[in-house]
Scaffold this motif. Sequence first.
Motif, PDB file in Angstrom:
ATOM      1  N   ASP A 523      46.590  47.928  36.537  1.00  0.00           N
ATOM      2  CA  ASP A 523      46.681  47.178  37.817  1.00  0.00           C
ATOM      3  C   ASP A 523      45.290  46.921  38.396  1.00  0.00           C
ATOM      4  OD1 ASP A 523      45.861  49.640  38.631  1.00  0.00           O
ATOM      5  OD2 ASP A 523      47.579  50.056  39.953  1.00  0.00           O
ATOM      6  N   SER A 524      44.318  46.673  37.500  1.00  0.00           N
ATOM      7  CA  SER A 524      42.949  46.416  38.001  1.00  0.00           C
ATOM      8  C   SER A 524      42.515  45.017  37.620  1.00  0.00           C
ATOM      9  CB  SER A 524      41.970  47.425  37.365  1.00  0.00           C
ATOM     10  OG  SER A 524      42.136  48.670  38.014  1.00  0.00           O
ATOM     11  N   THR A 525      41.835  44.354  38.578  1.00  0.00           N
ATOM     12  CA  THR A 525      41.217  43.062  38.308  1.00  0.00           C
ATOM     13  C   THR A 525      39.999  42.926  39.210  1.00  0.00           C
ATOM     14  OG1 THR A 525      41.538  40.680  38.205  1.00  0.00           O
ATOM     15  CG2 THR A 525      42.580  41.810  40.047  1.00  0.00           C
ATOM     16  N   ALA A 526      39.065  42.070  38.843  1.00  0.00           N
ATOM     17  CA  ALA A 526      37.873  41.867  39.678  1.00  0.00           C
ATOM     18  C   ALA A 526      38.318  41.138  40.944  1.00  0.00           C
ATOM     19  CB  ALA A 526      36.850  41.021  38.930  1.00  0.00           C
ATOM     20  N   MET A 527      37.950  41.661  42.091  1.00  0.00           N
ATOM     21  CA  MET A 527      38.421  41.057  43.346  1.00  0.00           C
ATOM     22  C   MET A 527      37.449  39.980  43.819  1.00  0.00           C
ATOM     23  SD  MET A 527      40.152  44.048  45.590  1.00  0.00           S
ATOM     24  CE  MET A 527      38.923  45.351  45.581  1.00  0.00           C
ATOM     25  N   GLN A 528      38.041  38.975  44.464  1.00  0.00           N
ATOM     26  CA  GLN A 528      37.210  37.896  45.010  1.00  0.00           C
ATOM     27  C   GLN A 528      36.376  38.467  46.159  1.00  0.00           C
ATOM     28  OE1 GLN A 528      39.621  34.616  46.153  1.00  0.00           O
ATOM     29  NE2 GLN A 528      37.932  33.484  47.075  1.00  0.00           N
ATOM     30  N   PHE A 540      36.806  46.533  41.891  1.00  0.00           N
ATOM     31  CA  PHE A 540      38.055  46.211  41.181  1.00  0.00           C
ATOM     32  C   PHE A 540      39.257  46.711  41.975  1.00  0.00           C
ATOM     33  CE2 PHE A 540      35.548  44.703  37.882  1.00  0.00           C
ATOM     34  CZ  PHE A 540      34.599  45.638  37.518  1.00  0.00           C
ATOM     35  N   SER A 541      40.351  45.986  41.888  1.00  0.00           N
ATOM     36  CA  SER A 541      41.570  46.464  42.555  1.00  0.00           C
ATOM     37  C   SER A 541      42.198  47.518  41.651  1.00  0.00           C
ATOM     38  CB  SER A 541      42.542  45.290  42.728  1.00  0.00           C
ATOM     39  OG  SER A 541      43.034  44.909  41.442  1.00  0.00           O
ATOM     40  N   GLY A 542      43.182  48.227  42.187  1.00  0.00           N
ATOM     41  CA  GLY A 542      43.841  49.271  41.386  1.00  0.00           C
ATOM     42  C   GLY A 542      42.864  50.404  41.099  1.00  0.00           C
TER      43      GLY A 542
ATOM     44  N   ASP B 105      40.875  33.923  52.444  1.00  0.00           N
ATOM     45  CA  ASP B 105      41.429  33.245  51.251  1.00  0.00           C
ATOM     46  C   ASP B 105      41.784  34.291  50.218  1.00  0.00           C
ATOM     47  OD1 ASP B 105      40.696  31.165  52.708  1.00  0.00           O
ATOM     48  OD2 ASP B 105      39.069  30.459  51.404  1.00  0.00           O
ATOM     49  N   THR B 107      43.049  34.397  46.029  1.00  0.00           N
ATOM     50  CA  THR B 107      43.306  33.585  44.828  1.00  0.00           C
ATOM     51  C   THR B 107      44.370  34.256  43.985  1.00  0.00           C
ATOM     52  OG1 THR B 107      40.988  33.030  44.919  1.00  0.00           O
ATOM     53  CG2 THR B 107      42.151  32.461  42.890  1.00  0.00           C
ATOM     54  N   GLN B 112      47.964  38.207  36.130  1.00  0.00           N
ATOM     55  CA  GLN B 112      47.537  39.524  36.649  1.00  0.00           C
ATOM     56  C   GLN B 112      48.261  39.786  37.971  1.00  0.00           C
ATOM     57  OE1 GLN B 112      43.371  38.982  37.066  1.00  0.00           O
ATOM     58  NE2 GLN B 112      42.958  39.163  34.876  1.00  0.00           N
ATOM     59  N   LEU B 114      50.361  41.943  39.069  1.00  0.00           N
ATOM     60  CA  LEU B 114      50.400  43.303  39.636  1.00  0.00           C
ATOM     61  C   LEU B 114      49.048  43.642  40.256  1.00  0.00           C
ATOM     62  CD1 LEU B 114      51.800  46.017  40.086  1.00  0.00           C
ATOM     63  CD2 LEU B 114      51.028  46.705  37.789  1.00  0.00           C
ATOM     64  N   ALA B 115      47.951  43.404  39.493  1.00  0.00           N
ATOM     65  CA  ALA B 115      46.618  43.735  40.009  1.00  0.00           C
ATOM     66  C   ALA B 115      46.334  42.898  41.270  1.00  0.00           C
ATOM     67  CB  ALA B 115      45.582  43.443  38.936  1.00  0.00           C
ATOM     68  N   LYS B 116      46.769  41.645  41.267  1.00  0.00           N
ATOM     69  CA  LYS B 116      46.542  40.773  42.424  1.00  0.00           C
ATOM     70  C   LYS B 116      47.348  41.280  43.627  1.00  0.00           C
ATOM     71  CE  LYS B 116      43.606  37.573  41.343  1.00  0.00           C
ATOM     72  NZ  LYS B 116      42.439  37.283  42.216  1.00  0.00           N
ATOM     73  N   ARG B 118      47.971  44.348  44.248  1.00  0.00           N
ATOM     74  CA  ARG B 118      47.197  45.501  44.801  1.00  0.00           C
ATOM     75  C   ARG B 118      45.990  44.970  45.574  1.00  0.00           C
ATOM     76  NH1 ARG B 118      51.413  48.406  44.620  1.00  0.00           N
ATOM     77  NH2 ARG B 118      51.924  49.442  42.671  1.00  0.00           N
ATOM     78  N   GLU B 119      45.380  43.854  45.074  1.00  0.00           N
ATOM     79  CA  GLU B 119      44.237  43.262  45.799  1.00  0.00           C
ATOM     80  C   GLU B 119      44.707  42.784  47.173  1.00  0.00           C
ATOM     81  OE1 GLU B 119      42.264  40.071  43.719  1.00  0.00           O
ATOM     82  OE2 GLU B 119      40.994  39.545  45.435  1.00  0.00           O
ATOM     83  N   ILE B 122      44.736  45.550  49.522  1.00  0.00           N
ATOM     84  CA  ILE B 122      43.392  45.930  49.991  1.00  0.00           C
ATOM     85  C   ILE B 122      42.936  44.936  51.062  1.00  0.00           C
ATOM     86  CG2 ILE B 122      40.978  46.112  49.283  1.00  0.00           C
ATOM     87  CD1 ILE B 122      42.038  47.184  46.580  1.00  0.00           C
TER      88      ILE B 122
END
Lengths: 772, 146, 152
Positions: A523-528, A540-542, B105, B107, B112, B114-116, B118-119, B122
């Motif tokens: 559940d991780s991705t680079a966040m904007q 990163f998220s997650g 904003d 995106t 992704q 699931l990860a989004k 969680r973003e 945050i």
Amino acid sequence: AEEPAESVPEKESTQQYAVTNNTSTTEELPAGQERDTKHFFRQCYIHVPPRVDDPNTLPVEQQPINIDAQKLYAIPSKLVYEEDVNLTQGNKNLSADKLTYYPEQEKIIAEGNVNFNDGQVTLFADVIDRQLTSNKTSLYQADYQFHGRGGRGDADKIYDNGDNLYELKNSSYSACPPGDNTWSIDSTTLYIDNKADTASAYNAILKIKDIPVFYLPYITYPISDKRKTGLLFPSFEFASSNGFTLSQPLYLNISENMDATITPTYMQNRGTQVAGQYRYLLDAGSGKIQGEYLADDKIYNESRYLYHWDHALSFASNWQFNLNYNHVSDDYYFTDIATEYGSRSANQLLQTASLKYNQNNWSSELEVRSFQILGNGDTPYEVVPKLSFNAYQPLNFHSLQLDWHSEISKFNHSDTDVYTGTRLHLEPKLSLPLYYNSLFVNTEFKYMLSFYQQDLSNATKYSRYDELSKTATRYLPSFKIHSGVNFERTLSILNNKYRQTLVPQIQYLYVPYQDQSAIGIYDSTAMQVDYYGLFRDNRFSGYDRIADANQITFGVSSSLINPQGQKKVRLAIGQNYYFSPSQIYVPDYSEDNNKSNTASRSSLISALDINFENDYFFHAGLAVDSNKGKLKSSNFTLEKRWANNTFAQLNYRYYANPEDEAWDIKINQLGTKVNWAMNSQWTSYLSYYYDVDYKHAYESIVGLKYQSCCWAINLSYDSYMQAYYGSEDSIKESYETENNFKLNFELTGLGGVGFSSGNQSLFDYGRPFYLQ
Amino acid sequence: CGFHLKNNNGLIEKYPKIYLQSNDTNGQLARFIKIRLRGAGIQIMNQPEANVAILKVSPDRQSSRIISLYVNAQNAEKEISYNVNYSIQSPGYQTQDFSVNLYRDFTENASQALAKSREAEILTKELRGIAADSIIATMLSLENKK
Amino acid sequence: LESDFTQPIHVSSVSQHVTMKNDRVVFQDDVLLTQGTIKLTADKLTVIQGKQSNQEIMIAEGSVATFYQTQEDGKPIDAEANVIRYDVAKAQVTLTGNAQVKQLKSQINGSKIIYFMETEELTVSNDGKETRVTTVFLPAQFEKKSTVGKEE
């Protein structure tokens, strides 16, 4: 339009963000057809008195009553007033030919052209029977006119419960000005809730120019224009692929805490779809279930369905249960069929449920989450389940605080040739937030422990899975100190006094490097990164990747406030400086050339908002990759507003396509929206969104609306690009466009016949700048 | 260049004690506000008392609207808007109402999701932090009207 | 009270002037008449003898003549007017000239009020367009309902 409010206490105008947002009501109206309600109201309803709430704070039974007349005959049990009788109590007054007052029951009976007015409604009746201590009033052979809105009509009997709820027997209701019989609704029983602005009628007959046009056993409709959910009228449209479309919602009132709407929709080229929405409010929680079913779609040659269920329940004062489940039969459901549960461009459906227990200083949550992804791209992992426990313990040294976050998550995946895993993550955090008048210093120390158990038995999809290991652990501390100061000065520009605030911020973040390639990505991705995002402690998220960091973040935001306390300009700029480049990245297992980041500085993030004096608004947001000087992402919006809700907006959004990102993660979009109220009746509107690289239009709408006092006709032509699930090289020639032609006839105050919101733009109008 | 520290009378002088009224007192926003109040040394009462200021925070609201599409006409960026209304009533003064409106904003990326998601959580957490900062800033700069 | 009418009538005044001719007695200057709970005050009181006792007719005049009596249910009634005519036999009081009757917290004004003491009836009228009958009921009137029984 990302809005970089300073993330530090700064001296703002005392009228802090006070949103005198009278546009909030118009914002709920469909974007293109907002009208200046005040101007319109004056034009159509000059005779309607304004709505006056009872200024008197005394309860009704403590308000003195004055009665005067020409003659009075009084005995202890009753007083009979005659000739030109007038009664006033608080802001209510009543006049009649004869009035009998019964002091014992505190009741009055007024007879002979009785006129009653309580600031909310004016009533003319033959007989009025009113309970003085409870405000309950019954009127016989009455005519009524609501204050502050068009609603008027007559009724054999009106019962007013004194709390803004009226029950009318054998009544007629219309929102047209007197003398205008464009439409009216006759019903045997009509309930008008003046507070909730809704009316519900039994055995309702809609009359157009006094000709009965439409019968409904039971209908509810809004009696103010604030909410645009129209009466349940037939709506029709002519679309290029679906052909002539007619849908007619039927409202069923099952019980007072359950109701439903069944909506058959005939589509000439596809067949007839039936949609049912069931809403309930029980002690076991409230929610709604929606089912849509189209038996064997003539174009798609399969039956198509959607179901949605949302449920919310809070019980035993600390427990909360929430469910939100959505599923469609096929990838093209949203592009082919209009539904409330997904825009035509939606490609993911959330399926999640959570049970939360909340205490003062700790909370725990059990959650399951999955998604239905449309199209044949990669799909995300599912959380089946996640159990988290959080605690917050203030320690008695200044504002020292110990926080505990822990969660255990089991990840699954629909593909069979990938890894799955279970993760335990523990995170104690010690923080000391200090706030002084114009300075804040937050210091945080975190320790993160993570344990993974990964099932690699059938992880064969990508060769780079061999970096993963069955069990992995990670121990990482993180230290952050973040401070900001508020400066201020007065500035005179064009000889009026402005106040300028300046809020510089600085943050140092240290997280050591630890190789995490053995850990899979769940559940991780680079966040904007926008201005706020600069001050995060993990890029990163997650929790599957915790970025190493040895960096300083500088940010400064400044606003210019005019003498009236309005923010006229706001600027925010920030950037991260890496003492050593951050090596952790989120690998894309399908690509082999993943490499870590070598930049010494993050991109420069900046955002600017300007509200020029003469109703020009401008916003810009930029992220510039300072190493290569390349523009990473940018957005600009310019808007000019005139009176009567006439405006023109131009916006541009750009997101660069880093080499390793797939082709379809690119944005280069130009958009414009124009709403031109030519005069108080005619409004024309336009909405056009276009992709600059591929030169195709996402949406082009042009429309014209004629608005009379209580009805409107709306004509619009809408051509839009359908969501494309094919491959890049064939997009240019094989993407499809849908052309719709809509004509709808709207009864103001009753919602619409035809698509009630008229302008169905995918891009709702938004105030691009919060600077009023 | 004329900049000076903003030094109106301090937070603690104005609000030595305060009662935070919110129907979600265990929620994230209420917790962030309490952290900042404690950080400024203000004593938080757990029920209303005479001549103690009252900070009333109504439930926050979030909504989003589509603002851009990817090349394949699928959802790209959404604008998340966050709004919370609150009022401050210092003893002996009129209650004053305020609201915070923040826009950011976000995106989307279906592969992704699931990860989004969680973003997105945050982002909401950060927005609540900024709203809490802005509430404190208003308390600081508030001139009470009789 | 019902018993008022059997009570003796006392009259006191600064000066008294009797003209036996038409059995009329005139009292002058702050006249006070009492009969049981009835009190009548005026600048000038003319008492006309009836055939037997307790059939007199009293005409009280003054810038403001007042009449007071406690009704059967204990509620006091206060009235005033330019001229108050009290017909003992008919137990009827007629107030003329910006007449006003106050009961507990309700107040009735008019140009002419007739009060029938036995039935506690009131008829109020006005002599022209310009003055109107006005009544005001104050909230205390409503609390009465809540206190059961006699007014304390």
